[in-house]
Design an enzyme around this catalytic site. Structure first.
Site, PDB file in Angstrom:
ATOM      1  N   GLU A  81      60.578 -33.128 109.390  1.00 29.34           N
ATOM      2  CA  GLU A  81      61.799 -32.671 110.066  1.00 29.34           C
ATOM      3  C   GLU A  81      61.443 -32.026 111.400  1.00 29.34           C
ATOM      4  OE1 GLU A  81      63.701 -30.754 106.092  1.00 29.34           O
ATOM      5  OE2 GLU A  81      64.233 -29.806 107.981  1.00 29.34           O
ATOM      6  N   CYS A  83      61.616 -27.579 117.643  1.00 32.11           N
ATOM      7  CA  CYS A  83      60.857 -26.975 116.548  1.00 32.11           C
ATOM      8  C   CYS A  83      60.200 -28.107 115.772  1.00 32.11           C
ATOM      9  CB  CYS A  83      61.814 -26.180 115.663  1.00 32.11           C
ATOM     10  SG  CYS A  83      61.049 -25.578 114.160  1.00 32.11           S
ATOM     11  N   CYS A 106      53.757 -28.258 102.351  1.00 37.21           N
ATOM     12  CA  CYS A 106      53.036 -27.020 102.643  1.00 37.21           C
ATOM     13  C   CYS A 106      52.456 -26.494 101.334  1.00 37.21           C
ATOM     14  CB  CYS A 106      54.006 -25.996 103.231  1.00 37.21           C
ATOM     15  SG  CYS A 106      53.228 -24.427 103.709  1.00 37.21           S
ATOM     16  N   CYS A 108      55.386 -19.782  99.816  1.00 33.86           N
ATOM     17  CA  CYS A 108      56.325 -18.674 100.052  1.00 33.86           C
ATOM     18  C   CYS A 108      57.551 -18.867  99.152  1.00 33.86           C
ATOM     19  CB  CYS A 108      56.743 -18.615 101.520  1.00 33.86           C
ATOM     20  SG  CYS A 108      55.362 -18.285 102.627  1.00 33.86           S
ATOM     21  N   CYS A 157      61.025 -20.374 100.475  1.00 32.65           N
ATOM     22  CA  CYS A 157      60.972 -21.504 101.404  1.00 32.65           C
ATOM     23  C   CYS A 157      61.036 -22.845 100.677  1.00 32.65           C
ATOM     24  CB  CYS A 157      59.686 -21.404 102.222  1.00 32.65           C
ATOM     25  SG  CYS A 157      59.491 -22.739 103.405  1.00 32.65           S
ATOM     26  N   SER A 192      54.746 -14.314 110.328  1.00 35.66           N
ATOM     27  CA  SER A 192      55.812 -14.181 109.331  1.00 35.66           C
ATOM     28  C   SER A 192      55.431 -13.036 108.406  1.00 35.66           C
ATOM     29  CB  SER A 192      55.954 -15.484 108.537  1.00 35.66           C
ATOM     30  OG  SER A 192      56.298 -16.521 109.412  1.00 35.66           O
ATOM     31  N   CYS A 234      64.986 -24.551 106.048  1.00 31.02           N
ATOM     32  CA  CYS A 234      63.790 -25.252 106.501  1.00 31.02           C
ATOM     33  C   CYS A 234      63.194 -26.122 105.389  1.00 31.02           C
ATOM     34  CB  CYS A 234      62.818 -24.149 106.910  1.00 31.02           C
ATOM     35  SG  CYS A 234      61.196 -24.670 107.318  1.00 31.02           S
TER      36      CYS A 234
HETATM   37  N1  SAH Z   1      54.134 -21.584 107.896  1.00 31.61           N
HETATM   38  C1  SAH Z   1      54.574 -20.951 109.092  1.00 31.61           C
HETATM   39  C2  SAH Z   1      55.676 -21.691 109.847  1.00 31.61           C
HETATM   40  C3  SAH Z   1      56.745 -22.384 109.094  1.00 31.61           C
HETATM   41  S1  SAH Z   1      58.162 -21.545 108.502  1.00 31.61           S
HETATM   42  C4  SAH Z   1      54.988 -19.540 108.806  1.00 31.61           C
HETATM   43  O1  SAH Z   1      54.971 -19.125 107.651  1.00 31.61           O
HETATM   44  O2  SAH Z   1      55.268 -18.811 109.746  1.00 31.61           O
HETATM   45  C5  SAH Z   1      58.995 -20.816 109.868  1.00 31.61           C
HETATM   46  C6  SAH Z   1      59.617 -19.472 109.525  1.00 31.61           C
HETATM   47  O3  SAH Z   1      60.769 -19.633 108.681  1.00 31.61           O
HETATM   48  C7  SAH Z   1      58.683 -18.527 108.807  1.00 31.61           C
HETATM   49  O4  SAH Z   1      58.847 -17.231 109.324  1.00 31.61           O
HETATM   50  C8  SAH Z   1      59.171 -18.625 107.387  1.00 31.61           C
HETATM   51  O5  SAH Z   1      58.765 -17.535 106.614  1.00 31.61           O
HETATM   52  C9  SAH Z   1      60.663 -18.722 107.586  1.00 31.61           C
HETATM   53  N2  SAH Z   1      61.433 -19.264 106.467  1.00 31.61           N
HETATM   54  C10 SAH Z   1      61.114 -20.250 105.612  1.00 31.61           C
HETATM   55  N3  SAH Z   1      62.105 -20.471 104.721  1.00 31.61           N
HETATM   56  C11 SAH Z   1      63.083 -19.609 105.028  1.00 31.61           C
HETATM   57  C12 SAH Z   1      64.366 -19.350 104.465  1.00 31.61           C
HETATM   58  N4  SAH Z   1      64.814 -20.008 103.408  1.00 31.61           N
HETATM   59  N5  SAH Z   1      65.110 -18.387 105.053  1.00 31.61           N
HETATM   60  C13 SAH Z   1      64.651 -17.711 106.119  1.00 31.61           C
HETATM   61  N6  SAH Z   1      63.458 -17.900 106.693  1.00 31.61           N
HETATM   62  C14 SAH Z   1      62.669 -18.837 106.154  1.00 31.61           C
END
Ligand code: SAH
Length: 351
Positions: free
Chosen positions: A90, A103, A110, A114, A117, A212, A331
């Site tokens: 995406e 973006c 991944c 997290c 996510c 993050s 995301c």
């Molecule tokens: N792996 C990297 C970049 C990808 S995610 C990272 O962790 O920074 C991009 C951002 O979106 C990160 O800050 C991540 O924690 C956040 N993110 C992912 N899923 C999310 C969600 N459901 N709601 C809000 N933020 C989210």
């Protein structure tokens, strides 16, 4: 050989070794990375025999747009691209007053896990090559017909878990022989891989690093992000200080707010103590609920109260304008939906 992943110097070496003149490499690089050709056939000022030969000894990536969703609210576009092996990624295109931002994803899937996510739910399929990262920017430039001025590596994947390819991508994206996007307009977001953050600090780049963080204590962070079991907040802050010291670039903290989890005044107070000494900017974003996960977004009033608390402590906190909310889904959800359709059809269906 993946020819679009080669920086100009390497491309030159490869072509010279095949008996070509150096100017051929420059011509070809220009076709791939400035004119954004979708294949050798478009490189009309190169001899036909040479182009045919290239088709035999190297591969040429070009993403296929499988789906495009456009927001009726703000014009944000979300693209789902198919890679040559059937994986999907995406990318998002956002229009701001100061220019267009893309973006991009750095991995298919991944492995960071997290808890909030969607990108990580099925684990990591594979790393993206430099050309597949570049191609997200190139394809969007071609499809929108507009120049991209900012690139954020905040889509699916952990960019620092694909370190070498990420670095080649950044160098090629910002190279004066390519699209020549300013390094200051490139942001890389990480969940906090400490050794790679330190390594990145020494690369002599002027990019922005976003961390993050999402929680201000180790205990809370461990509940949200498995990576917090490996690196403590103290180690992270030390790495941030080092990054700033080496590059002169301030770190941004990403902080997604989940109701009743990390959004109290006390959380804001603790976050201020981390951000203050590092002069960090904090991006606040109400968590985007994912069906498979058990988090709710903080209400607007709570988010503002959190921001006020930061501001009282002289910390700059921006509530991120949520672009494309009507098309969004969190995301990684669009990719997931499509990959599961593929799975259900035994991988044979093309969308
Ligand atoms: N792996 C990297 C970049 C990808 S995610 C990272 O962790 O920074 C991009 C951002 O979106 C990160 O800050 C991540 O924690 C956040 N993110 C992912 N899923 C999310 C969600 N459901 N709601 C809000 N933020 C989210």
């Amino acid at each position: 050989m993946d020819i679009k992943s080669l920086p100009l110097q390497e491309l030159t070496e490869v072509l010279v070794a095949r008996g070509e003149k150096t100017f051929r490499a420059k011509q070809m690089y220009d076709w791939m990375h400035v004119k954004l050709a979708r294949g050798f056939r478009e490189m009309t000022n190169l001899p036909e025999t040479f182009r045919d030969e290239c088709g035999q000894w190297c591969s040429y990536t070009a993403l296929q747009a499988v789906q495009v969703q456009e927001s009726k609210v703000d014009g944000t576009k979300k693209f789902l691209f198919a890679l040559s092996d059937g994986n999907m990624v995406e990318s998002v295109w956002m229009k701001y007053r100061h220019g267009n931002s893309v973006c991009i994803s750095s991995q298919a899937g991944c492995r960071m896990g997290c808890r909030f996510c969607a990108s990580t739910l099925d684990g990591l399929a594979r790393n993206l090559t430099p050309s597949e990262m570049l191609d997200q920017v190139y394809a969007i430039t071609l499809l929108t017909g507009e120049r991209v001025s900012n690139v954020v590596v905040m889509g699916t994947g952990e960019p620092l878990d694909n370190y070498d390819n990420l670095l080649t991508f950044i160098r090629m994206l910002t190279d004066e022989n390519g699209l020549h996007i300013s390094q200051r307009n490139v942001t890389v977001s990480t969940c906090g891989l400490v050794p790679e953050m330190r390594r990145l600090a020494q690369e002599g780049l002027q990019i922005t690093l976003a961390l993050s963080l999402h929680a201000a204590t180790d205990e809370k962070r461990r509940k949200l992000m498995p990576i917090a079991e490996r690196y403590s907040i103290a180690e992270l802050m030390e790495a941030c200080r080092y990054y700033f010291q080496c590059t002169g670039r301030r770190i941004t903290f990403e902080y997604s707010l989940a109701e009743g989890v990390n959004d109290s005044d006390e959380d804001a107070e603790l976050l201020s103590r981390l951000a203050g000494p590092l002069h960090c900017h904090v991006n606040l974003i109400p968590i985007n609920p994912v069906r498979e996960r058990n988090f709710s977004r903080s209400e607007a009033g709570r988010v503002r109260a959190f921001q006020n608390k930061l501001e009282k402590n002289k910390i700059n906190g921006t509530i991120r304008r949520e672009m494309g909310r009507d098309i969004d889904g969190a995301c990684g959800q669009l990719r997931r939906k499509h990959m599961s359709v593929l799975r259900d059809f035994g991988g044979k269906e093309t969308c």
